[in-house]
Design a protein around this motif. Structure first.
Motif, PDB file in Angstrom:
ATOM      1  N   THR A  33      -2.751   2.554   9.809  1.00 46.57           N
ATOM      2  CA  THR A  33      -2.480   1.829  10.978  1.00 46.57           C
ATOM      3  C   THR A  33      -3.855   1.253  11.484  1.00 46.57           C
ATOM      4  O   THR A  33      -3.994   0.662  12.615  1.00 46.57           O
ATOM      5  N   GLU A  34      -4.937   1.844  10.840  1.00 44.45           N
ATOM      6  CA  GLU A  34      -6.507   1.420  11.186  1.00 44.45           C
ATOM      7  C   GLU A  34      -6.775   0.181  10.578  1.00 44.45           C
ATOM      8  O   GLU A  34      -7.050  -0.970  11.332  1.00 44.45           O
ATOM      9  N   ILE A  35      -6.636   0.112   9.140  1.00 48.98           N
ATOM     10  CA  ILE A  35      -7.010  -1.027   8.472  1.00 48.98           C
ATOM     11  C   ILE A  35      -5.647  -1.379   7.504  1.00 48.98           C
ATOM     12  O   ILE A  35      -5.433  -0.571   6.508  1.00 48.98           O
ATOM     13  N   GLY A  36      -4.970  -2.589   7.754  1.00 45.31           N
ATOM     14  CA  GLY A  36      -4.164  -2.905   6.898  1.00 45.31           C
ATOM     15  C   GLY A  36      -4.262  -3.920   5.627  1.00 45.31           C
ATOM     16  O   GLY A  36      -5.261  -3.636   5.162  1.00 45.31           O
ATOM     17  N   ALA A  37      -3.677  -5.019   5.735  1.00 42.71           N
ATOM     18  CA  ALA A  37      -3.924  -6.211   4.897  1.00 42.71           C
ATOM     19  C   ALA A  37      -3.904  -7.474   5.678  1.00 42.71           C
ATOM     20  O   ALA A  37      -2.804  -7.704   5.987  1.00 42.71           O
ATOM     21  N   ASP A  38      -5.048  -7.936   6.286  1.00 45.32           N
ATOM     22  CA  ASP A  38      -5.016  -9.101   7.089  1.00 45.32           C
ATOM     23  C   ASP A  38      -5.128 -10.333   6.224  1.00 45.32           C
ATOM     24  O   ASP A  38      -5.314 -10.217   4.903  1.00 45.32           O
ATOM     25  N   ALA A  39      -4.939 -11.489   6.818  1.00 48.03           N
ATOM     26  CA  ALA A  39      -5.036 -12.747   5.970  1.00 48.03           C
ATOM     27  C   ALA A  39      -6.336 -12.798   5.167  1.00 48.03           C
ATOM     28  O   ALA A  39      -6.244 -13.274   3.852  1.00 48.03           O
ATOM     29  N   GLU A  40      -7.381 -12.216   5.523  1.00 52.56           N
ATOM     30  CA  GLU A  40      -8.673 -12.537   5.016  1.00 52.56           C
ATOM     31  C   GLU A  40      -8.676 -11.420   3.719  1.00 52.56           C
ATOM     32  O   GLU A  40      -9.005 -12.165   2.706  1.00 52.56           O
ATOM     33  N   LEU A  41      -8.356 -10.406   3.917  1.00 52.30           N
ATOM     34  CA  LEU A  41      -8.328  -9.372   2.721  1.00 52.30           C
ATOM     35  C   LEU A  41      -7.076 -10.064   1.520  1.00 52.30           C
ATOM     36  O   LEU A  41      -7.519  -9.856   0.352  1.00 52.30           O
ATOM     37  N   ILE A  42      -5.995 -10.416   2.112  1.00 51.07           N
ATOM     38  CA  ILE A  42      -5.258 -11.103   1.331  1.00 51.07           C
ATOM     39  C   ILE A  42      -5.574 -12.088   0.397  1.00 51.07           C
ATOM     40  O   ILE A  42      -5.601 -12.156  -0.720  1.00 51.07           O
ATOM     41  N   ALA A  43      -6.537 -13.068   1.143  1.00 52.23           N
ATOM     42  CA  ALA A  43      -7.167 -14.352   0.310  1.00 52.23           C
ATOM     43  C   ALA A  43      -7.895 -13.907  -0.471  1.00 52.23           C
ATOM     44  O   ALA A  43      -8.315 -14.765  -1.433  1.00 52.23           O
ATOM     45  N   SER A  44      -8.776 -12.936  -0.156  1.00 49.46           N
ATOM     46  CA  SER A  44      -9.703 -12.471  -1.323  1.00 49.46           C
ATOM     47  C   SER A  44      -9.383 -11.532  -2.427  1.00 49.46           C
ATOM     48  O   SER A  44     -10.126 -11.181  -3.423  1.00 49.46           O
ATOM     49  N   LEU A  45      -8.022 -11.312  -2.617  1.00 51.70           N
ATOM     50  CA  LEU A  45      -7.496 -10.502  -3.605  1.00 51.70           C
ATOM     51  C   LEU A  45      -6.442 -11.395  -4.614  1.00 51.70           C
ATOM     52  O   LEU A  45      -5.330 -11.352  -4.395  1.00 51.70           O
ATOM     53  N   PRO A  46      -6.970 -12.317  -5.318  1.00 47.25           N
ATOM     54  CA  PRO A  46      -6.168 -13.008  -5.989  1.00 47.25           C
ATOM     55  C   PRO A  46      -4.922 -12.623  -6.806  1.00 47.25           C
ATOM     56  O   PRO A  46      -3.894 -13.076  -7.229  1.00 47.25           O
ATOM     57  N   SER A  47      -5.295 -11.226  -7.237  1.00 43.11           N
ATOM     58  CA  SER A  47      -4.248 -10.686  -8.152  1.00 43.11           C
ATOM     59  C   SER A  47      -3.339  -9.698  -7.328  1.00 43.11           C
ATOM     60  O   SER A  47      -2.716  -9.056  -8.149  1.00 43.11           O
ATOM     61  N   LEU A  48      -3.445  -9.851  -6.044  1.00 40.06           N
ATOM     62  CA  LEU A  48      -2.527  -8.718  -5.440  1.00 40.06           C
ATOM     63  C   LEU A  48      -1.066  -9.048  -5.472  1.00 40.06           C
ATOM     64  O   LEU A  48      -0.544  -9.890  -5.397  1.00 40.06           O
ATOM     65  N   GLU A  49      -0.548  -7.785  -5.903  1.00 43.51           N
ATOM     66  CA  GLU A  49       1.035  -8.014  -5.886  1.00 43.51           C
ATOM     67  C   GLU A  49       1.753  -7.163  -4.957  1.00 43.51           C
ATOM     68  O   GLU A  49       2.838  -7.490  -4.404  1.00 43.51           O
ATOM     69  N   ILE A  50       0.983  -6.086  -4.254  1.00 45.73           N
ATOM     70  CA  ILE A  50       1.826  -5.208  -3.541  1.00 45.73           C
ATOM     71  C   ILE A  50       0.909  -4.721  -2.446  1.00 45.73           C
ATOM     72  O   ILE A  50      -0.188  -4.271  -2.891  1.00 45.73           O
ATOM     73  N   VAL A  51       1.574  -4.500  -1.325  1.00 43.16           N
ATOM     74  CA  VAL A  51       0.935  -3.645  -0.260  1.00 43.16           C
ATOM     75  C   VAL A  51       1.785  -2.449  -0.005  1.00 43.16           C
ATOM     76  O   VAL A  51       2.781  -2.529   0.599  1.00 43.16           O
ATOM     77  N   ALA A  52       1.122  -1.172  -0.101  1.00 44.04           N
ATOM     78  CA  ALA A  52       1.985  -0.133   0.096  1.00 44.04           C
ATOM     79  C   ALA A  52       1.202   0.522   1.210  1.00 44.04           C
ATOM     80  O   ALA A  52       0.155   1.254   0.995  1.00 44.04           O
ATOM     81  N   SER A  53       1.806   0.478   2.484  1.00 47.69           N
ATOM     82  CA  SER A  53       1.188   1.186   3.516  1.00 47.69           C
ATOM     83  C   SER A  53       1.399   2.505   3.691  1.00 47.69           C
ATOM     84  O   SER A  53       2.761   3.010   3.750  1.00 47.69           O
ATOM     85  N   TYR A  54       0.417   3.365   4.058  1.00 49.30           N
ATOM     86  CA  TYR A  54       0.417   4.746   4.476  1.00 49.30           C
ATOM     87  C   TYR A  54       0.667   4.695   5.827  1.00 49.30           C
ATOM     88  O   TYR A  54      -0.142   5.190   6.916  1.00 49.30           O
ATOM     89  N   SER A  55       2.080   4.304   6.377  1.00 47.21           N
ATOM     90  CA  SER A  55       2.353   4.092   7.663  1.00 47.21           C
ATOM     91  C   SER A  55       3.777   3.560   7.804  1.00 47.21           C
ATOM     92  O   SER A  55       3.993   2.957   6.942  1.00 47.21           O
ATOM     93  N   VAL A  56       4.504   3.686   8.937  1.00 48.15           N
ATOM     94  CA  VAL A  56       5.807   3.026   9.054  1.00 48.15           C
ATOM     95  C   VAL A  56       5.630   1.830   9.782  1.00 48.15           C
ATOM     96  O   VAL A  56       5.901   0.875   9.636  1.00 48.15           O
ATOM     97  N   GLY A  57       4.362   1.757  10.668  1.00 44.80           N
ATOM     98  CA  GLY A  57       4.031   0.421  11.627  1.00 44.80           C
ATOM     99  C   GLY A  57       3.446  -0.687  10.502  1.00 44.80           C
ATOM    100  O   GLY A  57       2.831  -0.197   9.551  1.00 44.80           O
ATOM    101  N   LEU A  58       3.861  -1.860  10.671  1.00 43.07           N
ATOM    102  CA  LEU A  58       3.293  -2.853  10.021  1.00 43.07           C
ATOM    103  C   LEU A  58       2.383  -3.990  10.688  1.00 43.07           C
ATOM    104  O   LEU A  58       2.292  -4.884   9.893  1.00 43.07           O
ATOM    105  N   ASP A  59       2.176  -3.615  11.862  1.00 41.29           N
ATOM    106  CA  ASP A  59       1.285  -4.418  12.505  1.00 41.29           C
ATOM    107  C   ASP A  59       0.068  -4.921  11.963  1.00 41.29           C
ATOM    108  O   ASP A  59      -0.424  -5.786  12.444  1.00 41.29           O
TER     109      ASP A  59
END
Ligand SMILES: O=CC(=O)O
Length: 315
Positions: free
Chosen positions: A55-81
């Motif tokens: 809930t503090e730091i998720g995966a924003d557009a910048e992080l996603i863009a910097s990980l070219p091999s990213l396949e999955i975001v598994a959040s340790y939270s129910v909230g997806l904001d």
């Protein structure tokens, strides 16, 4: 799976960290003092195939863009904001969260906040500790049993809160995007009408563009000087400036808050108010639930990398 690169965005739960370390090649974003781009350069961003955020730091557009091999975001939270879901969808990145396992804890805390505010549990605890009881009785509080409870968002958590409030003999009504066929509670399609009709208003919906500042001045004034607001959703559901002035001006009876607009900052004005109970975003923070959430994150990652179905898929 030991060679699969997994990036954890910030410290969350020691057990989760240990499990990730045991099963994957874990990178810890908070171990880098430089910019994220620097971190990813030195830690080969292209080897990272999964992100574990919260809930503090998720995966924003910048992080996603910097990980070219990213396949999955598994959040340790129910909230997806804190996850850029649109970007994930666009790039075919899977997303999983941790629903269900935390429902009871969050609903329990909502009840705790209601009792805390109405029965003045924190204020009277302080009264005893500072020795004031010796001088005079504490005074009268307000009854919870039998009150009318309005719930904003009748999802898993909202429903669990409703069940608990029913056990207190409360009447339940709710506001949500659509009427729920599974519930016998009174449905309001207008949140002002809900706030006008209840004494306790509880925010339990997801944070989206539509629900940002859903609790505004009009809603607060509809709840009124005898009403209390409970927020176990997200800080941004509430216009905090309006909430603070309503409490200071006596236009709202009280508030129980687990979340804030700018965490961990809490408006200074709230700190001295006896009709406000404050929690540091701990809705799901019990040992049992935190372990269960961690297990779910690990199971989702293992399922994904074994080409099986995710246990709790979002995308
Ligand atoms: O706020 C807690 C969560 O989203 O899990």
């Amino acid at each position: 799976m030991k060679s699969i690169g997994v990036l954890m965005t910030c410290p969350m739960h020691k057990y989760l960290e240990q499990q990730l370390e045991t099963h994957f090649n874990l990178f810890k974003l908070w171990h880098c003092n430089s910019s994220i781009t620097e971190f990813l350069k030195t830690h080969q961003g292209n080897t990272i195939r999964a992100v574990v955020g919260n809930t503090e730091i998720g995966a924003d557009a910048e992080l996603i863009a910097s990980l070219p091999s990213l396949e999955i975001v598994a959040s340790y939270s129910v909230g997806l904001d804190k996850i850029d879901l649109r970007k994930c969808e666009e790039k075919g990145i899977r997303v999983a969260n941790t629903p269900d396992v935390l429902t009871d804890d969050v609903a329990d805390l909502a009840v705790g906040l209601i009792l805390g505010v109405l029965r003045g549990i924190c204020a009277s605890d302080a009264y005893v500790r500072i020795g004031k009881w010796k001088d005079a009785d504490f005074g009268l509080a307000t009854k919870f049993s039998g009150k009318s409870v309005g719930i904003v968002g009748l999802g898993r958590i909202g429903t669990a809160i409703a069940k608990r409030a029913e056990a207190f003999g409360c009447s339940i009504s709710y506001f949500s995007r659509s009427q729920k066929s599974f519930a016998n509670y009174k449905f309001y399609s207008n949140i002002i009408d809900l706030a006008t009709s209840c004494q306790i208003l509880i925010v339990a919906c997801a944070l989206t563009e539509e629900t940002r500042h859903i609790i505004n001045r009009e809603v607060i004034d509809a709840l009124g000087p005898k009403g209390i607001l409970i927020n176990i959703g997200r800080g941004a559901h509430v216009d905090e400036t309006e909430l603070v002035s309503a409490l200071l001006e006596g236009r709202l009876g009280g508030a129980g808050l687990d979340v804030y607009e700018n965490e961990p900052e809490v408006p200074e004005e709230l700190l001295g108010l006896g009709n406000v109970v404050l929690q540091p975003h701990v809705g799901s923070d019990t040992v049992e639930t935190s372990d269960a959430m961690a297990d779910l994150v690990i199971s989702n990652l293992k399922a994904h990398f074994s080409k099986k179905s995710l246990l709790t898929p979002v995308i």
